[in-house]
Design a protein around this motif. Structure first.
Motif, short mmCIF file in Angstrom:
data_model
loop_
_atom_site.label_atom_id
_atom_site.label_comp_id
_atom_site.label_asym_id
_atom_site.label_seq_id
_atom_site.Cartn_x
_atom_site.Cartn_y
_atom_site.Cartn_z
N GLY A 5 0.77 -1.23 0.00
CA GLY A 5 0.00 0.00 0.00
C GLY A 5 0.80 1.28 0.00
N THR A 6 2.11 1.19 -0.23
CA THR A 6 2.96 2.39 -0.20
C THR A 6 3.13 3.04 -1.56
OG1 THR A 6 4.96 1.03 -0.39
CG2 THR A 6 4.23 1.63 1.84
N GLY A 7 2.58 2.42 -2.61
CA GLY A 7 2.61 3.06 -3.93
C GLY A 7 3.65 2.52 -4.90
N LYS A 8 4.20 1.35 -4.64
CA LYS A 8 5.21 0.78 -5.54
C LYS A 8 4.67 0.61 -6.96
CE LYS A 8 5.89 -2.98 -3.17
NZ LYS A 8 4.90 -2.80 -2.10
N THR A 9 3.48 0.02 -7.07
CA THR A 9 2.89 -0.23 -8.39
C THR A 9 2.57 1.09 -9.08
OG1 THR A 9 2.00 -2.34 -7.65
CG2 THR A 9 1.00 -1.37 -9.61
N VAL A 33 7.44 -6.82 -14.98
CA VAL A 33 7.12 -8.07 -14.30
C VAL A 33 6.63 -7.78 -12.90
CG1 VAL A 33 8.05 -10.30 -13.58
CG2 VAL A 33 8.97 -9.19 -15.60
N THR A 34 5.59 -8.51 -12.51
CA THR A 34 5.08 -8.42 -11.15
C THR A 34 4.84 -9.82 -10.62
OG1 THR A 34 3.45 -7.32 -9.75
CG2 THR A 34 2.67 -8.16 -11.87
N PHE A 35 4.44 -9.94 -9.37
CA PHE A 35 4.40 -11.25 -8.74
C PHE A 35 3.07 -11.97 -8.89
CE2 PHE A 35 4.50 -14.21 -5.10
CZ PHE A 35 5.67 -14.88 -5.43
N THR A 36 1.96 -11.25 -8.91
CA THR A 36 0.65 -11.92 -8.98
C THR A 36 -0.12 -11.49 -10.23
OG1 THR A 36 -0.53 -10.18 -7.77
CG2 THR A 36 0.49 -11.93 -6.44
N ASN A 37 -1.05 -12.35 -10.64
CA ASN A 37 -1.93 -12.02 -11.77
C ASN A 37 -2.75 -10.78 -11.47
OD1 ASN A 37 -1.23 -14.13 -13.57
ND2 ASN A 37 -2.48 -15.56 -12.41
N LYS A 38 -3.21 -10.67 -10.22
CA LYS A 38 -4.01 -9.51 -9.81
C LYS A 38 -3.21 -8.21 -9.99
CE LYS A 38 -6.40 -7.49 -5.87
NZ LYS A 38 -6.65 -7.55 -4.44
N ALA A 39 -1.96 -8.22 -9.56
CA ALA A 39 -1.12 -7.03 -9.69
C ALA A 39 -0.84 -6.71 -11.16
CB ALA A 39 0.19 -7.22 -8.93
N ALA A 40 -0.64 -7.75 -11.97
CA ALA A 40 -0.39 -7.53 -13.40
C ALA A 40 -1.60 -6.90 -14.08
CB ALA A 40 -0.01 -8.84 -14.07
N TRP A 59 5.29 -5.87 -22.75
CA TRP A 59 5.40 -7.20 -22.14
C TRP A 59 5.16 -7.00 -20.66
CZ3 TRP A 59 9.03 -11.52 -23.73
CH2 TRP A 59 9.09 -11.65 -25.12
N LEU A 60 3.97 -7.30 -20.20
CA LEU A 60 3.61 -7.07 -18.81
C LEU A 60 2.93 -8.32 -18.28
CD1 LEU A 60 2.04 -3.81 -17.46
CD2 LEU A 60 1.40 -6.02 -16.54
N GLY A 61 3.44 -8.86 -17.18
CA GLY A 61 2.82 -10.04 -16.59
C GLY A 61 3.59 -10.52 -15.38
N THR A 62 3.22 -11.70 -14.92
CA THR A 62 3.92 -12.29 -13.79
C THR A 62 5.21 -12.94 -14.29
OG1 THR A 62 2.85 -14.44 -14.05
CG2 THR A 62 1.73 -12.82 -12.64
N PHE A 63 6.07 -13.29 -13.36
CA PHE A 63 7.30 -14.00 -13.72
C PHE A 63 6.95 -15.25 -14.52
CE2 PHE A 63 8.58 -11.53 -10.03
CZ PHE A 63 9.80 -11.02 -10.44
N HIS A 64 5.94 -15.98 -14.06
CA HIS A 64 5.58 -17.23 -14.72
C HIS A 64 4.92 -17.00 -16.08
CE1 HIS A 64 6.24 -18.83 -10.64
NE2 HIS A 64 6.68 -19.87 -11.30
#
Length: 196
Positions: A5-9, A33-40, A59-64
């Motif tokens: 909640g600090t504003g990284k995204t 790249v982000t960690f979760t599908n929700k964040a992506a 190209w935006l998505g999770t690592f996987h």
């Protein structure tokens, strides 16, 4: 090092939008790249709100998901077809159970779920079956853990399947064994942004 909640995204999305809006780079030359599908999904929605439809070329998505995309483009280099299927964790455990039963291993004493976790930890440490330290094999499944891992990987390839660990491990394999492919991605991606 910022908490939730600090504003990284928000900061990363604003940086990405600024790079594209100011024509520093093209959308297809950015990997975010982000960690979760929700964040992506959240990041893509915010980016679309800032720069419009060109956000779809990033190209935006999770690592996987990024790993899966790169693997689809280069699947033949690791023995898969580009139409491979990603196996679910439940199916992974079922496949390992079958292999363990074939090897006459007591699945009550050595559970397939624990074996799946062991294989996952080897993959997380970038260890293909041929790289696993023999001493890591001594205590589980009557000393047959490595044999199970080898059979599991062989079965996955035969069935044109990959598990979540493979999505990352195969990318490492592709890039380390094919410097020409690595160079193509290095030339394509100008900016690499990581959220998390």
């Amino acid at each position: 090092l910022s908490g939730a909640g600090t504003g990284k995204t928000r900061v990363l999305t604003a940086r990405l939008a600024n790079l594209l809006y100011s024509n520093v780079t093209k959308p297809w030359n950015v990997l975010a790249v982000t960690f979760t599908n929700k964040a992506a999904k959240e990041m893509r929605a915010r980016l679309e709100g800032l720069i419009g439809a060109s956000a779809n070329s990033v190209w935006l998505g999770t690592f996987h998901s990024i790993g899966a995309r790169i693997l689809r483009e280069n699947a033949e280099l690791v023995g898969l077809s580009s139409n491979y299927t990603i196996i679910t964790p439940d199916d992974q455990v079922r496949l390992i159970k079958q292999i363990m039963l074939d090897e006459n291993i007591d699945i009550k004493k050595f559970t397939p779920k624990v074996m799946s976790g062991l294989i996952g930890s080897w993959k997380d440490n970038a260890q293909k079956p041929e790289n696993v330290n023999a001493s890591n094999n001594e205590y589980f499944a009557d000393g047959k853990a490595l044999q199970i891992y080898q059979a599991y990987q062989s079965r996955l390839l035969t069935l044109n399947l990959a598990d979540f660990g493979d999505l990352l491990l195969y990318n490492l394999t592709i890039f380390s064994e094919n410097p020409d492919i690595l160079k193509q991605y290095q030339l394509k991606i100008s900016y690499f942004l990581v959220d998390e």
